[in-house]
Design a protein around this motif. Structure first.
Motif, PDB file in Angstrom:
ATOM      1  N   ILE A 110      55.027  15.757 -55.323  1.00 24.81           N
ATOM      2  CA  ILE A 110      55.277  16.908 -54.457  1.00 24.81           C
ATOM      3  C   ILE A 110      55.520  18.132 -55.341  1.00 24.81           C
ATOM      4  CG2 ILE A 110      56.870  17.876 -52.741  1.00 24.81           C
ATOM      5  CD1 ILE A 110      57.488  14.976 -51.883  1.00 24.81           C
ATOM      6  N   PRO A 111      54.980  19.301 -54.950  1.00 20.31           N
ATOM      7  CA  PRO A 111      55.251  20.530 -55.731  1.00 20.31           C
ATOM      8  C   PRO A 111      56.757  20.755 -55.895  1.00 20.31           C
ATOM      9  CG  PRO A 111      53.557  20.942 -54.086  1.00 20.31           C
ATOM     10  CD  PRO A 111      54.095  19.565 -53.814  1.00 20.31           C
ATOM     11  N   ARG A 145      63.660  21.058 -52.082  1.00 24.65           N
ATOM     12  CA  ARG A 145      64.125  21.116 -50.693  1.00 24.65           C
ATOM     13  C   ARG A 145      64.278  19.710 -50.108  1.00 24.65           C
ATOM     14  NH1 ARG A 145      60.593  25.236 -47.480  1.00 24.65           N
ATOM     15  NH2 ARG A 145      62.246  24.906 -45.960  1.00 24.65           N
ATOM     16  N   LEU A 146      63.338  18.830 -50.434  1.00 24.10           N
ATOM     17  CA  LEU A 146      63.419  17.447 -49.969  1.00 24.10           C
ATOM     18  C   LEU A 146      64.648  16.761 -50.568  1.00 24.10           C
ATOM     19  CD1 LEU A 146      62.218  15.043 -48.428  1.00 24.10           C
ATOM     20  CD2 LEU A 146      60.815  14.570 -50.451  1.00 24.10           C
ATOM     21  N   PHE A 147      64.910  17.011 -51.831  1.00 26.99           N
ATOM     22  CA  PHE A 147      66.076  16.446 -52.500  1.00 26.99           C
ATOM     23  C   PHE A 147      67.365  16.909 -51.818  1.00 26.99           C
ATOM     24  CE2 PHE A 147      69.421  16.759 -55.748  1.00 26.99           C
ATOM     25  CZ  PHE A 147      69.499  15.441 -56.138  1.00 26.99           C
ATOM     26  N   ASP A 148      67.445  18.212 -51.528  1.00 25.83           N
ATOM     27  CA  ASP A 148      68.627  18.753 -50.844  1.00 25.83           C
ATOM     28  C   ASP A 148      68.811  18.106 -49.474  1.00 25.83           C
ATOM     29  OD1 ASP A 148      69.147  20.370 -53.018  1.00 25.83           O
ATOM     30  OD2 ASP A 148      68.184  22.145 -52.147  1.00 25.83           O
ATOM     31  N   LEU A 149      67.699  17.936 -48.745  1.00 20.63           N
ATOM     32  CA  LEU A 149      67.762  17.285 -47.435  1.00 20.63           C
ATOM     33  C   LEU A 149      68.279  15.845 -47.571  1.00 20.63           C
ATOM     34  CD1 LEU A 149      67.177  17.132 -44.390  1.00 20.63           C
ATOM     35  CD2 LEU A 149      64.819  16.479 -44.981  1.00 20.63           C
ATOM     36  N   ALA A 150      67.767  15.118 -48.529  1.00 23.11           N
ATOM     37  CA  ALA A 150      68.187  13.729 -48.733  1.00 23.11           C
ATOM     38  C   ALA A 150      69.684  13.656 -49.048  1.00 23.11           C
ATOM     39  CB  ALA A 150      67.367  13.078 -49.851  1.00 23.11           C
ATOM     40  N   ARG A 151      70.174  14.581 -49.843  1.00 21.03           N
ATOM     41  CA  ARG A 151      71.606  14.596 -50.170  1.00 21.03           C
ATOM     42  C   ARG A 151      72.454  14.855 -48.927  1.00 21.03           C
ATOM     43  NH1 ARG A 151      73.449  16.978 -55.731  1.00 21.03           N
ATOM     44  NH2 ARG A 151      75.235  15.873 -54.968  1.00 21.03           N
TER      45      ARG A 151
END
Length: 126
Positions: free
Chosen positions: A107-108, A114-120
């Motif tokens: 993923i770019p 942003r995906l990492f922040d969502l997962a956290r």
């Protein structure tokens, strides 16, 4: 009977091979052995000699020490297995987890962050 160190080294070989998207056949060809031997190494059924481990490390582009990383933690981890929020003891053997990591890094970077922040956020809520 398999030795825990042989099993750990085999898992690390499989982990790195999956992470870079290499098949057992491709690794075997580059190292100069049959893919069945790679299978035996990855399960810990056969021990990897020092010279063969050197060749595998070179092919997978990691230092030989990579295969021993986390060895002490593996011995200690079963006591915490099953607790909420802990990492499964056999994460390196979980193809789905490694596929997820490979996909994540495809993923770019800005979207990945942003995906990492969502997962956290989701893991804190759960």
């Amino acid at each position: 009977m398999t030795h825990p160190v042989d099993v750990h080294v085999g898992k690390r070989i499989r982990h790195r091979r999956w992470l870079i998207g290499m098949t057992q056949q491709q690794l075997a060809e580059q190292v100069g052995i049959k893919f069945q031997q790679i299978q035996k190494y990855e399960t810990g059924a056969n021990r990897v000699s020092a010279s063969r481990l050197w060749d595998i490390a070179d092919t997978l582009d990691v230092p030989v020490s990579f295969f021993f990383d986390g060895l002490k933690e593996d011995e200690e981890r079963p006591a915490s297995a099953g607790k909420k929020g802990t990492i499964p003891a056999d994460l390196l053997g979980d193809k789905e987890a490694l596929d997820l990591v490979r996909s994540y890094y495809a993923i770019p970077e800005n979207q990945r962050r942003r995906l990492f922040d969502l997962a956290r956020v989701l893991s804190d809520v759960a």
